[in-house]
Design an enzyme around this catalytic site. Sequence first.
Site, short mmCIF file in Angstrom:
data_model
loop_
_atom_site.label_atom_id
_atom_site.label_comp_id
_atom_site.label_asym_id
_atom_site.label_seq_id
_atom_site.Cartn_x
_atom_site.Cartn_y
_atom_site.Cartn_z
N ASP A 1 -2.20 9.41 -10.62
CA ASP A 1 -2.22 8.34 -11.63
C ASP A 1 -0.81 8.05 -12.13
OD1 ASP A 1 -4.93 8.13 -11.39
OD2 ASP A 1 -5.42 9.19 -13.25
N GLU B 1 -4.76 2.20 -4.21
CA GLU B 1 -3.29 2.22 -4.14
C GLU B 1 -2.73 0.94 -3.54
OE1 GLU B 1 -4.74 4.35 -0.38
OE2 GLU B 1 -5.38 4.07 -2.46
N ASN C 1 -2.69 12.69 -3.65
CA ASN C 1 -3.75 13.07 -4.58
C ASN C 1 -4.31 14.46 -4.27
OD1 ASN C 1 -4.19 11.27 -6.68
ND2 ASN C 1 -5.44 9.88 -5.46
N ASP D 1 0.85 -1.19 0.00
CA ASP D 1 0.00 0.00 0.00
C ASP D 1 0.89 1.24 0.00
OD1 ASP D 1 -3.02 0.95 0.74
OD2 ASP D 1 -1.54 2.25 1.70
N ILE D 2 0.66 2.12 -0.96
CA ILE D 2 1.44 3.37 -1.04
C ILE D 2 1.05 4.25 0.14
CG2 ILE D 2 2.00 5.40 -2.41
CD1 ILE D 2 1.29 3.77 -4.90
#
Length: 275
Positions: A166, A192, A157, A149-150
């Site tokens: 993106d 993500e 964002n 997971d980022i």
Amino acid sequence: KNYTVLLLSGAVVAYAAFLQGGIDKTGYLWSVLLIAVSYLLMEIKKANIFSFLYGIFLFFTAVVHISGLVSLPYNPLSYFTILIIISIIIYVGNSVVKETLEKLLFLDKIANQDILTGLHNRKKLIEILKNELIRARRYNRPLSILLLDIDDFKKINDKFGHNFGDKILQEFAKLLKMSLRNTDHAGRWGGEEFIIVLPETNKKNAVKVAEKIRNLIGNYFEDIYGKKITVSIGLTEFKDWKNESIDVIMHEIIEIADKALYKAKRDGKNQVAVK
């Protein structure tokens, strides 16, 4: 192989009909039909080879006839008509097969691939994981999965916009591909989150893979964009619950990896946690 034998047998029959002329001198139509059928039954390259070789055979037969060495029930202009018809079939066969293959590949792509990142989508990942679990259980082989997971992706964002977000996801996917073997599988689980399936990999070696990815991500984005982007990774190794179905095991192993990921997040992010 069965199709090859079938077409070779058909070639003998079609050539015999060609030599005899058939009703109203239409025996050549069997050769035309044979070539058309080859494009339905064979791969396009093999069909082209088959059509070329069979066409050459007919050509030399026509040359021998026109030279007066043998007598066949056709006039010279008939061979020109036969050549035109066969050429049209070969052209149409190539065009139709190519177009059909392109459509099938596109349908397969949108059905199994995440459009943004080019990785496997969730549906394909489930299929892959199920198959790898079956193989690992049957042959008693190691299998590990990583759930990635980022970190703070929503903040990225919100601060830099969805287009930048993106781009991060696309670059992230490329880095995953670079880090893995051909036998490994990476896909986007959602948002993500990503999953990596590592066949023939025990927990110890899976940790090495996870740390390699974590370090690569951390260094890459800071070097390229000047922004610190990190990833948290939850890791677990397949344990064979003998009495459980593969579907239950798949659900359990993803849940365990998710708990490991939660631990990595809770303990400060940008780390690998093992369950």
